[in-house]
Each structure stands twice: as structure tokens, then as C-alpha cells.
Design a protein around this motif. Structure first.
Motif, PDB file in Angstrom:
ATOM      1  N   LEU A 110       0.538  -1.848  -0.312  1.00 47.66           N
ATOM      2  CA  LEU A 110       0.012   0.153   0.330  1.00 47.66           C
ATOM      3  C   LEU A 110       0.963   0.980  -0.156  1.00 47.66           C
ATOM      4  CD1 LEU A 110      -3.420  -1.087   2.707  1.00 47.66           C
ATOM      5  CD2 LEU A 110      -2.794  -0.719   0.091  1.00 47.66           C
ATOM      6  N   LEU A 111       2.133   1.266   1.105  1.00 47.31           N
ATOM      7  CA  LEU A 111       3.022   2.202   0.863  1.00 47.31           C
ATOM      8  C   LEU A 111       3.838   2.387  -0.587  1.00 47.31           C
ATOM      9  CD1 LEU A 111       4.510   2.034   4.284  1.00 47.31           C
ATOM     10  CD2 LEU A 111       2.542   3.366   3.962  1.00 47.31           C
ATOM     11  N   SER A 112       4.108   1.477  -1.292  1.00 46.54           N
ATOM     12  CA  SER A 112       4.266   1.325  -2.575  1.00 46.54           C
ATOM     13  C   SER A 112       3.131   1.831  -3.770  1.00 46.54           C
ATOM     14  CB  SER A 112       4.993   0.248  -2.628  1.00 46.54           C
ATOM     15  OG  SER A 112       5.601   0.529  -4.210  1.00 46.54           O
ATOM     16  N   GLU A 113       2.208   1.706  -3.447  1.00 44.56           N
ATOM     17  CA  GLU A 113       1.394   2.125  -4.322  1.00 44.56           C
ATOM     18  C   GLU A 113       1.049   3.740  -4.248  1.00 44.56           C
ATOM     19  OE1 GLU A 113      -1.966   0.039  -3.931  1.00 44.56           O
ATOM     20  OE2 GLU A 113      -1.237  -2.555  -5.261  1.00 44.56           O
ATOM     21  N   ALA A 114       1.116   3.993  -3.334  1.00 46.12           N
ATOM     22  CA  ALA A 114       1.075   5.902  -2.745  1.00 46.12           C
ATOM     23  C   ALA A 114       1.526   6.668  -3.315  1.00 46.12           C
ATOM     24  CB  ALA A 114       0.603   5.627  -0.731  1.00 46.12           C
ATOM     25  N   ARG A 115       2.967   6.451  -3.150  1.00 48.29           N
ATOM     26  CA  ARG A 115       4.839   6.651  -3.752  1.00 48.29           C
ATOM     27  C   ARG A 115       4.008   6.997  -5.175  1.00 48.29           C
ATOM     28  NH1 ARG A 115       7.264   4.196   0.671  1.00 48.29           N
ATOM     29  NH2 ARG A 115       7.949   2.080  -0.665  1.00 48.29           N
ATOM     30  N   SER A 116       4.184   5.478  -5.859  1.00 46.84           N
ATOM     31  CA  SER A 116       3.451   5.664  -6.933  1.00 46.84           C
ATOM     32  C   SER A 116       2.636   6.812  -7.509  1.00 46.84           C
ATOM     33  CB  SER A 116       3.211   4.423  -7.858  1.00 46.84           C
ATOM     34  OG  SER A 116       4.115   3.152  -7.249  1.00 46.84           O
ATOM     35  N   LEU A 117       1.401   6.674  -7.094  1.00 47.82           N
ATOM     36  CA  LEU A 117       0.521   7.098  -7.119  1.00 47.82           C
ATOM     37  C   LEU A 117       1.099   9.377  -6.987  1.00 47.82           C
ATOM     38  CD1 LEU A 117      -2.553   5.960  -5.542  1.00 47.82           C
ATOM     39  CD2 LEU A 117      -2.113   5.916  -7.416  1.00 47.82           C
ATOM     40  N   HIS A 118       1.284   9.657  -6.365  1.00 45.94           N
ATOM     41  CA  HIS A 118       2.468  10.435  -5.752  1.00 45.94           C
ATOM     42  C   HIS A 118       3.070  11.070  -7.056  1.00 45.94           C
ATOM     43  CE1 HIS A 118       0.554  11.178  -2.022  1.00 45.94           C
ATOM     44  NE2 HIS A 118       0.980  10.212  -1.702  1.00 45.94           N
ATOM     45  N   ARG A 119       4.005  10.010  -7.107  1.00 49.27           N
ATOM     46  CA  ARG A 119       5.378  10.617  -8.603  1.00 49.27           C
ATOM     47  C   ARG A 119       4.405  11.034  -9.717  1.00 49.27           C
ATOM     48  NH1 ARG A 119       7.923   5.852  -6.085  1.00 49.27           N
ATOM     49  NH2 ARG A 119      10.035   6.546  -4.796  1.00 49.27           N
ATOM     50  N   ALA A 120       3.725   9.401  -9.400  1.00 54.72           N
ATOM     51  CA  ALA A 120       2.224  10.236 -11.239  1.00 54.72           C
ATOM     52  C   ALA A 120       1.818  11.584 -11.449  1.00 54.72           C
ATOM     53  CB  ALA A 120       1.196   8.645 -11.022  1.00 54.72           C
ATOM     54  N   GLU A 121       1.689  12.012 -10.048  1.00 58.21           N
ATOM     55  CA  GLU A 121       0.703  12.816  -9.885  1.00 58.21           C
ATOM     56  C   GLU A 121       2.117  14.208 -10.603  1.00 58.21           C
ATOM     57  OE1 GLU A 121      -1.586  12.800  -6.579  1.00 58.21           O
ATOM     58  OE2 GLU A 121      -3.173  11.347  -7.313  1.00 58.21           O
ATOM     59  N   ALA A 122       2.494  14.011  -9.538  1.00 60.15           N
ATOM     60  CA  ALA A 122       3.583  15.035 -10.043  1.00 60.15           C
ATOM     61  C   ALA A 122       4.308  15.366 -11.140  1.00 60.15           C
ATOM     62  CB  ALA A 122       4.637  14.624  -8.758  1.00 60.15           C
ATOM     63  N   ASP A 123       3.726  14.040 -11.563  1.00 67.64           N
ATOM     64  CA  ASP A 123       4.523  13.839 -13.351  1.00 67.64           C
ATOM     65  C   ASP A 123       3.472  14.608 -13.794  1.00 67.64           C
ATOM     66  OD1 ASP A 123       7.064  13.319 -12.896  1.00 67.64           O
ATOM     67  OD2 ASP A 123       6.547  10.839 -13.357  1.00 67.64           O
TER      68      ASP A 123
END
Length: 201
Positions: free
Chosen positions: A108-121
């Protein structure tokens, strides 16, 4: 006598012809019945295939709709786990609070980090886009920036939870270098260089 015999033959011929016609009529009727049944079977098969196609389309739509809903729920779960993590809880505590395994908590934490990076990109413009059409800073979205900050805070929290012995090792390294530099041989070598320096000049 001859006339009677001819009449009999004619009568038998008519009867045979009538029997053949009746037989052919029965065959034709049976063939017609079969053809009508065969046509009905084909129509029923076609109707079934069309109904199955409609049902399959509905099933695919239901599957796609459900998958999208589950993905959105999963996104909320990941963000909730990240929010708990940012409050200073380690992975074990996150797993205990959410009543999941530690493996699931890490996922879950890994998916959250991926979401943050995708939104930042998605917010950050590409180099060619910046060169073609500059975007004023005042028009940039602030909400994705907050998501990026949250992702960085989450990464910082992960680094802060590393074992303590790594910090101890990092603090001990300079002391080891000092002890090596302050050894008697180093002192003597330094003293010899100081005495030799004027002679070299």
C-alpha cells in the motif's frame, strides 16, 4: 372380352398413378415439416447467439465498471496508509492499525508513492512543452504539488526508520580516522616533515 381387359388395365394404371401421387404428397408434406422445423432451429440459434452477445457485452461492462471502482477504492486505501505513515508510524504499526499483513502494508505504501510520483509527473511539463509554450507560475496547480510534498515526506519517513546501528556506524567512522591520524608513526612522520621543510626551501 378385349375391351374389358383394356378397361381393367386402364383402371389399374390410374390407381397406381393415384397411389404414387398420394405417396409423393405424403413425402412432400413430411419434407415441408422438416424444413419448417430446421428453419425454426436456425432462427432459435441465431436469437440465442444475439442474446448471448448482449449478455457478454453487459458482463464486460460490469467487469470494467467493477474494476474501476476497486482501483479507486485501492487508491483510497493506499493514501490512507500513507497518511498514517506520515504521522510517524512504522510499517509494523501501519499494518497493525489497518489489520493487514506487513507485506500488504508495504504494498500500500509503495502504491501511494507511485501515485504521488504520477501526479507530480502530470503537473511537471516536459522540456519540449516548456520551450514551445511557457506556463506562468501563477497558473500552476497547487494540489498536485501538495501530493508531491506528501510523497517526499513519505520517502523521508521511510529513510528515518532505518536501523539505528547505521547511524552509530556513521558516527564512529570519523573517530576511527582520528585514531589512525594520531598514531605515533603519523606524529613522527609529521615531525620529520616539519624539520625537513626548511632544508628543502
Amino acid at each position: 372380352m378385349v375391351a374389358e381387359e383394356l378397361e381393367k388395365r386402364r383402371t389399374r394404371r390410374v390407381e397406381r398413378h393415384a397411389a404414387v401421387r398420394e405417396r409423393q404428397a405424403r413425402i412432400d408434406a413430411a419434407e415441408k415439416q422438416y424444413t419448417e422445423a430446421w428453419t425454426g432451429t436456425k432462427v432459435a440459434d441465431n436469437d440465442l447467439a444475439a442474446e448471448i452477445a448482449v449478455l457478454q457485452q453487459r458482463i464486460e461492462e460490469a467487469r470494467s465498471r467493477t474494476a474501476a471502482q476497486i482501483a479507486e477504492y485501492r487508491r483510497h486505501q493506499a493514501l490512507a496508509a500513507a497518511a498514517i505513515r506520515r504521522e510517524g508510524c512504522n510499517v509494523e504499526e501501519v499494518a497493525d492499525i489497518l489489520d493487514v499483513s506487513q507485506k500488504e502494508a508495504r504494498q500500500l505504501l509503495s502504491e501511494a508513492r507511485s501515485l504521488h510520483r504520477a501526479e507530480a509527473d502530470a503537473v511537471e511539463p516536459r522540456a519540449d512543452e516548456v520551450a514551445a509554450e511557457p506556463v506562468p507560475a501563477a497558473n500552476r496547480a497547487t494540489a498536485p504539488r501538495q501530493e508531491l510534498t506528501a510523497g517526499r515526506e513519505l520517502d523521508a519517513a521511510d529513510h528515518a526508520s532505518e536501523p539505528v546501528h547505521n547511524e552509530l556506524d556513521s558516527t564512529r567512522a570519523p573517530a576511527a580516522r582520528v585514531s589512525i591520524d594520531s598514531s605515533p608513526r603519523s606524529v613522527e612522520a609529521g615531525t620529520a616533515r616539519q624539520w625537513q621543510a626548511p632544508a628543502a626551501r
